[in-house]
Motif scaffolding. Structure first.
Motif, PDB file in Angstrom:
ATOM      1  N   ARG A  50      -0.369 -34.431  50.472  1.00  0.00           N
ATOM      2  CA  ARG A  50      -0.567 -32.947  50.219  1.00  0.00           C
ATOM      3  C   ARG A  50       0.889 -32.403  49.859  1.00  0.00           C
ATOM      4  O   ARG A  50       0.877 -31.202  49.280  1.00  0.00           O
ATOM      5  CB  ARG A  50      -0.923 -32.328  51.402  1.00  0.00           C
ATOM      6  N   SER A  51       1.882 -33.280  50.361  1.00  0.00           N
ATOM      7  CA  SER A  51       3.205 -32.628  50.296  1.00  0.00           C
ATOM      8  C   SER A  51       4.104 -33.639  49.344  1.00  0.00           C
ATOM      9  O   SER A  51       4.559 -34.757  50.222  1.00  0.00           O
ATOM     10  CB  SER A  51       3.913 -32.255  51.366  1.00  0.00           C
ATOM     11  N   PRO A  52       4.815 -33.228  48.286  1.00  0.00           N
ATOM     12  CA  PRO A  52       5.585 -34.171  47.621  1.00  0.00           C
ATOM     13  C   PRO A  52       6.877 -34.697  48.649  1.00  0.00           C
ATOM     14  O   PRO A  52       7.506 -35.632  48.633  1.00  0.00           O
ATOM     15  CB  PRO A  52       6.021 -33.678  46.488  1.00  0.00           C
ATOM     16  N   GLY A  53       7.207 -33.400  49.236  1.00  0.00           N
ATOM     17  CA  GLY A  53       8.454 -33.442  50.289  1.00  0.00           C
ATOM     18  C   GLY A  53       8.219 -34.396  51.313  1.00  0.00           C
ATOM     19  O   GLY A  53       8.978 -35.178  51.746  1.00  0.00           O
ATOM     20  N   CYS A  54       6.933 -34.343  51.772  1.00  0.00           N
ATOM     21  CA  CYS A  54       6.700 -35.112  53.049  1.00  0.00           C
ATOM     22  C   CYS A  54       6.595 -36.773  52.568  1.00  0.00           C
ATOM     23  O   CYS A  54       7.031 -37.549  53.196  1.00  0.00           O
ATOM     24  CB  CYS A  54       5.354 -34.958  53.757  1.00  0.00           C
ATOM     25  N   ARG A  55       6.161 -36.909  51.301  1.00  0.00           N
ATOM     26  CA  ARG A  55       5.936 -38.137  51.046  1.00  0.00           C
ATOM     27  C   ARG A  55       7.214 -39.008  50.538  1.00  0.00           C
ATOM     28  O   ARG A  55       7.560 -39.984  50.894  1.00  0.00           O
ATOM     29  CB  ARG A  55       5.218 -38.070  49.644  1.00  0.00           C
ATOM     30  N   ALA A  56       8.191 -37.927  50.009  1.00  0.00           N
ATOM     31  CA  ALA A  56       9.496 -38.415  49.509  1.00  0.00           C
ATOM     32  C   ALA A  56      10.161 -38.650  50.923  1.00  0.00           C
ATOM     33  O   ALA A  56      11.031 -39.874  50.908  1.00  0.00           O
ATOM     34  CB  ALA A  56      10.329 -37.447  48.960  1.00  0.00           C
ATOM     35  N   LEU A  57      10.183 -37.984  52.198  1.00  0.00           N
ATOM     36  CA  LEU A  57      10.746 -38.147  53.368  1.00  0.00           C
ATOM     37  C   LEU A  57      10.223 -39.464  53.747  1.00  0.00           C
ATOM     38  O   LEU A  57      10.966 -40.279  54.398  1.00  0.00           O
ATOM     39  CB  LEU A  57      10.492 -36.853  54.204  1.00  0.00           C
ATOM     40  N   TYR A  58       9.068 -39.640  53.764  1.00  0.00           N
ATOM     41  CA  TYR A  58       8.389 -40.849  54.490  1.00  0.00           C
ATOM     42  C   TYR A  58       8.722 -42.117  53.505  1.00  0.00           C
ATOM     43  O   TYR A  58       9.458 -43.031  54.334  1.00  0.00           O
ATOM     44  CB  TYR A  58       6.784 -40.820  54.351  1.00  0.00           C
ATOM     45  N   ASP A  59       8.793 -41.967  52.325  1.00  0.00           N
ATOM     46  CA  ASP A  59       9.211 -43.262  51.520  1.00  0.00           C
ATOM     47  C   ASP A  59      10.760 -43.499  51.671  1.00  0.00           C
ATOM     48  O   ASP A  59      11.165 -44.640  51.972  1.00  0.00           O
ATOM     49  CB  ASP A  59       9.052 -43.074  50.063  1.00  0.00           C
ATOM     50  N   ARG A  60      11.544 -42.649  51.961  1.00  0.00           N
ATOM     51  CA  ARG A  60      13.022 -42.696  52.110  1.00  0.00           C
ATOM     52  C   ARG A  60      12.956 -43.090  53.636  1.00  0.00           C
ATOM     53  O   ARG A  60      14.050 -44.381  53.705  1.00  0.00           O
ATOM     54  CB  ARG A  60      13.578 -41.493  52.069  1.00  0.00           C
ATOM     55  N   ARG A  61      12.362 -42.899  54.682  1.00  0.00           N
ATOM     56  CA  ARG A  61      12.571 -43.429  55.805  1.00  0.00           C
ATOM     57  C   ARG A  61      12.087 -44.997  55.724  1.00  0.00           C
ATOM     58  O   ARG A  61      12.620 -45.803  56.601  1.00  0.00           O
ATOM     59  CB  ARG A  61      11.663 -42.711  56.868  1.00  0.00           C
ATOM     60  N   ARG A  62      11.030 -45.288  55.198  1.00  0.00           N
ATOM     61  CA  ARG A  62      10.550 -46.686  55.094  1.00  0.00           C
ATOM     62  C   ARG A  62      11.644 -47.456  54.257  1.00  0.00           C
ATOM     63  O   ARG A  62      11.809 -48.673  54.741  1.00  0.00           O
ATOM     64  CB  ARG A  62       9.209 -46.566  54.262  1.00  0.00           C
ATOM     65  N   GLU A  63      12.415 -46.998  53.270  1.00  0.00           N
ATOM     66  CA  GLU A  63      13.310 -47.754  52.661  1.00  0.00           C
ATOM     67  C   GLU A  63      14.607 -47.886  53.722  1.00  0.00           C
ATOM     68  O   GLU A  63      15.343 -48.947  53.513  1.00  0.00           O
ATOM     69  CB  GLU A  63      13.660 -46.757  51.138  1.00  0.00           C
ATOM     70  N   HIS A  64      14.749 -47.059  54.447  1.00  0.00           N
ATOM     71  CA  HIS A  64      15.678 -47.028  55.424  1.00  0.00           C
ATOM     72  C   HIS A  64      15.527 -48.043  56.476  1.00  0.00           C
ATOM     73  O   HIS A  64      16.561 -48.482  57.298  1.00  0.00           O
ATOM     74  CB  HIS A  64      15.769 -45.657  56.126  1.00  0.00           C
TER      75      HIS A  64
END
Length: 170
Positions: free
Chosen positions: A113-127
């Protein structure tokens, strides 16, 4: 066995009816509270989950002095153990369990529902974070934003909360 099965089905049907009545009452009480307008602007907090998070946090805006206190109460703030040269950062195991589960569900729901939440989640997974750790991070960010919005009387803004998030391409 047939009579026993019918009896159990009757009990299940009764429990479902009671649950539906409680859901209606909870949503009605939640929608009458002044903070519900703020809660409902957040992605994923429009229904029972919003009422559940609200019930666990409470309606006193001064209960938590800052967002970190709220995140610690919910179990989303990291816990650092240090001794000598060794430092370990882990997640909190002691927390309000009902709020912790609700925030986990909220973070998961907000990913679509939120592009910002998705981007944060994906960034943390890549981290290198695992699934639960990345969701805890998203949940912590959402709780911090909720605390800010309740304190200031503002509503959720995707661009204010996630200024560096990239919108997904279609």
């Amino acid at each position: 066995m047939g009579i026993r099965t019918l009896s159990l089905l009757s009990e299940l049907d009764n429990a479902c009816q009671v649950n539906e009545r409680l859901e209606v009452l909870a949503l009605d009480a939640f929608s009458r509270h002044p903070h519900s307008a703020v809660y409902r602007t957040f992605p994923g907090l429009k229904s029972v989950l919003g009422a559940r998070v609200f019930a666990e946090i409470g309606d006193d805006p001064d209960r938590f002095t800052n967002a970190r206190a709220l995140r610690s109460y919910a179990g989303t703030a990291p816990l650092t153990w240090a001794s000598g040269d060794t430092q370990v950062v882990t997640h909190r195991r002691v927390a309000n369990r009902r709020l912790k589960v609700a925030v986990h569900s909220w973070a998961f729901t907000s990913l679509n529902r939120s592009p910002g939440c998705r981007a944060l989640y994906d960034r943390r997974r890549e981290h290198g974070d695992r699934y639960a750790a990345a969701l805890r991070h998203v949940g912590g960010r959402l709780l911090a934003g909720l605390h800010h919005c309740i304190q200031t009387g503002t509503v959720f803004s995707e661009t204010a909360m996630f200024p560096h998030a990239t919108t997904p391409t279609q």
